[in-house]
Every structure is written in C-alpha cells, then in structure tokens.
Scaffold this active site. Structure first.
Site, PDB file in Angstrom:
ATOM      1  N   GLU A 200       5.202  -3.894  22.111  1.00 14.81           N
ATOM      2  CA  GLU A 200       4.358  -2.681  22.607  1.00 14.81           C
ATOM      3  C   GLU A 200       5.214  -1.475  22.400  1.00 14.81           C
ATOM      4  OE1 GLU A 200       3.485  -3.318  26.898  1.00 14.81           O
ATOM      5  OE2 GLU A 200       5.408  -2.640  27.499  1.00 14.81           O
ATOM      6  N   LYS A 237      16.900  -4.688  38.276  1.00 14.02           N
ATOM      7  CA  LYS A 237      16.926  -3.652  39.216  1.00 14.02           C
ATOM      8  C   LYS A 237      18.142  -3.825  40.169  1.00 14.02           C
ATOM      9  CE  LYS A 237      12.157  -4.048  39.445  1.00 14.02           C
ATOM     10  NZ  LYS A 237      10.954  -4.665  40.023  1.00 14.02           N
ATOM     11  N   GLU A 275       3.495  -3.072  38.244  1.00 14.80           N
ATOM     12  CA  GLU A 275       4.606  -2.255  37.709  1.00 14.80           C
ATOM     13  C   GLU A 275       3.992  -1.309  36.669  1.00 14.80           C
ATOM     14  OE1 GLU A 275       7.864  -4.559  37.031  1.00 14.80           O
ATOM     15  OE2 GLU A 275       7.986  -5.291  38.890  1.00 14.80           O
ATOM     16  N   ASN A 290       3.384  -8.501  39.437  1.00 16.23           N
ATOM     17  CA  ASN A 290       4.380  -9.688  39.973  1.00 16.23           C
ATOM     18  C   ASN A 290       3.367 -10.271  41.160  1.00 16.23           C
ATOM     19  OD1 ASN A 290       7.049  -9.631  38.517  1.00 16.23           O
ATOM     20  ND2 ASN A 290       6.837  -7.416  38.775  1.00 16.23           N
ATOM     21  N   ARG A 292       3.942 -12.158  43.515  1.00 15.69           N
ATOM     22  CA  ARG A 292       4.915 -12.651  44.771  1.00 15.69           C
ATOM     23  C   ARG A 292       5.416 -11.550  45.585  1.00 15.69           C
ATOM     24  NH1 ARG A 292       9.680 -10.790  42.741  1.00 15.69           N
ATOM     25  NH2 ARG A 292      10.015 -10.785  40.412  1.00 15.69           N
ATOM     26  N   VAL A 295      11.822  -8.492  45.457  1.00 16.67           N
ATOM     27  CA  VAL A 295      13.163  -8.366  46.202  1.00 16.67           C
ATOM     28  C   VAL A 295      13.158  -6.864  46.929  1.00 16.67           C
ATOM     29  CG1 VAL A 295      15.541  -8.120  45.756  1.00 16.67           C
ATOM     30  CG2 VAL A 295      14.195  -9.606  44.362  1.00 16.67           C
TER      31      VAL A 295
END
Length: 452
Positions: A200, A237, A275, A290, A292, A295
């Site tokens: 992409e 991150k 995201e 994501n 889940r 963090v």
C-alpha cells in the site's frame, strides 16, 4: 458470571488482569513458564500453574498446555492479555470447543480481521477510507512491483499475518523493491509461518491514531475516543496519549463513527482497536484492527473512568454494555519503560534489578511486574513498566510525566532502560507542540543529537 479466569500471559498485563479479577471477586489463576515462577503475577494471583519451560513456544504459545492448565485448575474462562495467543483464532476456537470462555472476539471474526488483506477488503466494503494498495495478497514480486509503480513510491510492504510492528518494509524506489520484497517475505514466513504479502501507499509524514471500541453480544457498539501513538521506533510504540492532540473534534468523531461502522460490519465482540493513519491535511485511512486489549489501554481508562479489563470480562459473560456513549475528561499520557539501551540501537538489556523505585503522587499510575531483585528474563518482550499520568490539560500532563520519569530508579548489572530517552522525547518542542509524526524518533532525534 465467570467464576475462575486463567490468565494466559505474563509480565505487567498478567498483573493487570489479576488485579481486576480480585476487584470483581473472580478467582484468578496465572499460567506461567518456568522462567516466570517467581513473577509478581504468580505472587498476586489466587493460584498458579506452570505450563512449560522458559521458551514461549513451549509455554505461552503451547495451546494444549494452556487448555490443560485451565482444566486442571477449574477455570471457566481464559484471558489471553496481549501478544502470545491473544490474536490466535485457533486458540479461541479450541477454547470454544472445550467449553471455556475466551475473553476476546469470536474465532471467525478474529481470523478475518487478523488476515490484513481480508480486513482491508471488509473495511472498504463497509465504507472506511483506505490508502491505495492491494485488496488481496499478491502472487509474486513482479505483480507487487507493478502495483507499486502504479500507486507511486514510497510504498510499504506488509505481511498479511503481521502485527506488533513486525513483517513490514518501507520501499522508496523501484530499484529497492525486489530485495525488500524477498526480505519481508522471508521474515514473515519465519515469524508468522505465513509469507503472504500486500502493498500500500506509504505516508512519510503521518500520525498513527487509533480508536478504542467495545462491543457486546447484544448489538451494542461504542467507541471510547482517540489515542495518538505516533511516537514509535521500528514501528513499536513508545509514548501514547489520549485524546489525540491537534486533531479536530470533527475528525475524531468521523474516525469514531468509522470504527463503530467497521466493528458492526465485522460482527465484533469485546475490546478492539481500529488503527488509522492521519495525513497532514487531517484525512484518515484505515490500517488494521487489533483484536485484543492494547498495551496502551490505560490512557483510555484514565480519560473515561472505565476499567477495560472489567468490560472485557463483562462482555464475555454475556452482559450488555449498558451505555451508548462515553465522555472523555482531561489528558492522559503513557510512557513505555523498556529494558533496552537507546545508545545501542535499543538493544535488549536484561539482568537482575538491584534498584527498583517507581514514581507515585497525584494522578500517577505504574503498571509493572518489576520489583527489587527481579531477574528480567531475556526470553520475552523487553517491556518493564508502563508509566501513565492524568491531568486536566496536555501541558499539565507533560509536566506531570516529566516529574514522574525523574523519579524512576531502575538499575542493576547489565540493565539499561529507556527512561532518560523518554524524558528527552517529552522535552522536544515538536512533541510539546504536537507537531510530531511517526518518523520523529528515527529522523528528528538523531539529527538533534548529532548537532548537540
């Protein structure tokens, strides 16, 4: 209601889940490797069970061992945390077959969204904006190179099964493409067991902004605002904040609406994160989902007042969300303190903690599994602690975080941490003015150090 949760993870997230279980009156059992038998999570939980030796493949990634641990300890639910088996649809499917509640989305939803090309096609169908690129995995380097020429450089090659910042490569010219394709394909095959790739358009100056969603089994879906996660090194991150600064309320509202729309289209259940990349003109583009707990979930907790682990458990138990919108208040910032040496290109720096003093004070939270005498194993992720602060506005939050970082004392033979580096990031005028982007750490900070 769920009676016993097996925590199939380690480190700070295992501690985090155990604490919420205790507050909910739910029995917690930590499944651990031999390397983590003296971990903080094991000490805090109601019970613990060893599931294998240190290497993750023989313990935390060993599905039969985790299921057998749940059976042995009478657990009727499993919380996978993040990483390891948290986004493994096979694991979720086995849990379902065994009559164990998987605290996460259904296996089929996870499988579709975990395949990045399938997720892109699904979100395009749902009306979410995407960067130009392939909707399906590409057959080979010739087809991929032709597409890259068509959409224009720079491009990014991504693994269909990728995640956690791995399995991707930025390519800036046609002459670099073939080598980058071969390298990324080999890496994806080795790390994920799946060498399929897609391509992409790559945005050089972009922000990484994500929307936290919660969805129940009754059709309720809500978003909890935006988090800015642009400060990264090698796509990992380091600093996150909520709300996303210098982003108009209209853009945030549109992103939130898009995330809810995408979650409904996917049949999502549980906590998940959509995201996006945001360009310099405020246009946003879907990247991935994501499936889940992230963090960086604490920054959302501090600005909304919600316990996201408790919400995950409630949804998994079949309860409705009970709300259709959530208000945000103030600003929260999180810094990830890793056992890494920034002077050696962030090389892992494990060892025994001879000193472990962590910040406290008003609106200051530390999520960690570290303690004095703890030996940091070299087998796992280098995250040692998450430092999170809240304040009424962004300037006050930065000042509070700067004070808190100055209180950190983590040392021992061979140990280095990112603490001072994080303070340097927060002191930079581009961060303070919220003009940073995803390339800030790799381009701006090295240049600053070279001229210092």
């Amino acid at each position: 209601m769920i009676g016993t949760v097996l925590v199939a993870n380690r480190g700070e997230i295992a501690v985090r889940v155990v604490r919420t279980c205790q507050e909910l009156g739910i029995r917690s059992v930590v499944a651990h490797s031999s390397a983590d038998r003296a971990s903080a999570a094991v000490k805090l939980a109601d019970d613990a069970i060893q599931i294998g030796p240190g290497p993750a493949k023989e313990s935390y990634l060993n599905i039969p061992a985790v299921i057998e641990a749940a059976r042995a300890k009478g657990a009727d639910a499993i919380h996978p945390g993040y990483g390891f088996l948290s986004e493994n649809p096979d694991f979720a499917e086995v849990c379902e077959a065994e009559g164990i509640t998987f605290i996460g989305p259904p296996a089929g939803v996870m499988a579709r969204l975990g395949d990045k090309s399938t997720a892109r096609a699904m979100m395009a169908e749902a009306g979410l904006p995407l960067l130009p690129g392939s909707r399906e995995p590409l057959a080979g380097v010739a087809e991929a190179a032709a597409l890259a020429d068509e959409i224009g450089y720079p491009v990014i090659i991504k693994a269909v099964a990728g995640g956690g910042g791995r399995g991707m490569a930025v390519v800036r010219s046609a002459g670099e493409f073939a080598e980058a394709w071969a390298r990324t394909r080999a890496s994806a095959q080795a790390v994920f067991g799946d060498g399929r790739l897609y391509v992409e358009r790559y945005l050089d100056s972009a922000r990484h902004v994500e929307i936290q969603v919660l969805a129940d089994t009754h059709g309720g879906v809500v978003h909890l605002g935006a988090r800015d996660c642009s400060l990264q090194r090698r796509h990992q991150k380091l600093v996150e904040e909520s709300p996303a600064p210098r982003l108009s309320p209209d853009v945030v509202a549109a992103m939130g609406e898009a995330a809810v729309q995408g979650a409904r289209a996917a049949g999502y259940v549980g906590a998940g994160t959509f995201e996006f990349l945001v360009d310099t003109d405020g246009r946003f583009y879907f990247m991935e989902v994501n499936c889940r707990l992230q963090v960086e979930h604490p920054v959302t907790e501090l600005v909304t007042g919600l316990d996201l682990v408790a919400e995950q458990i409630r949804v998994a138990a079949g309860e409705p969300l009970g709300y259709t919108a959530v208000e945000q208040r103030g600003v929260a910032i999180e810094c990830r303190i890793n056992a890494e040496d920034p002077a050696r290109d962030f090389a892992p720096a494990a060892g025994r903690l001879a000193e472990c003093e962590l910040p406290a004070g008003p609106f200051t939270r530390v999520d960690t599994h570290a303690y004095r005498g703890y030996r940091i194993p070299p087998l796992y992720d280098s995250l040692l602690a998450k430092l999170i602060v809240w304040a009424p506005d962004r300037d006050a939050a930065i000042a509070r975080m700067r004070r808190a970082l100055a209180e950190v004392r983590l040392s021992g033979p061979g140990i280095a941490t990112t603490t001072k580096f994080l303070a340097e990031v927060l002191d930079h005028e581009r961060f303070r003015n919220a003009t940073h982007d995803t390339r800030f750490i790799e381009t701006v900070l090295p240049a600053r150090r070279a001229t210092a």
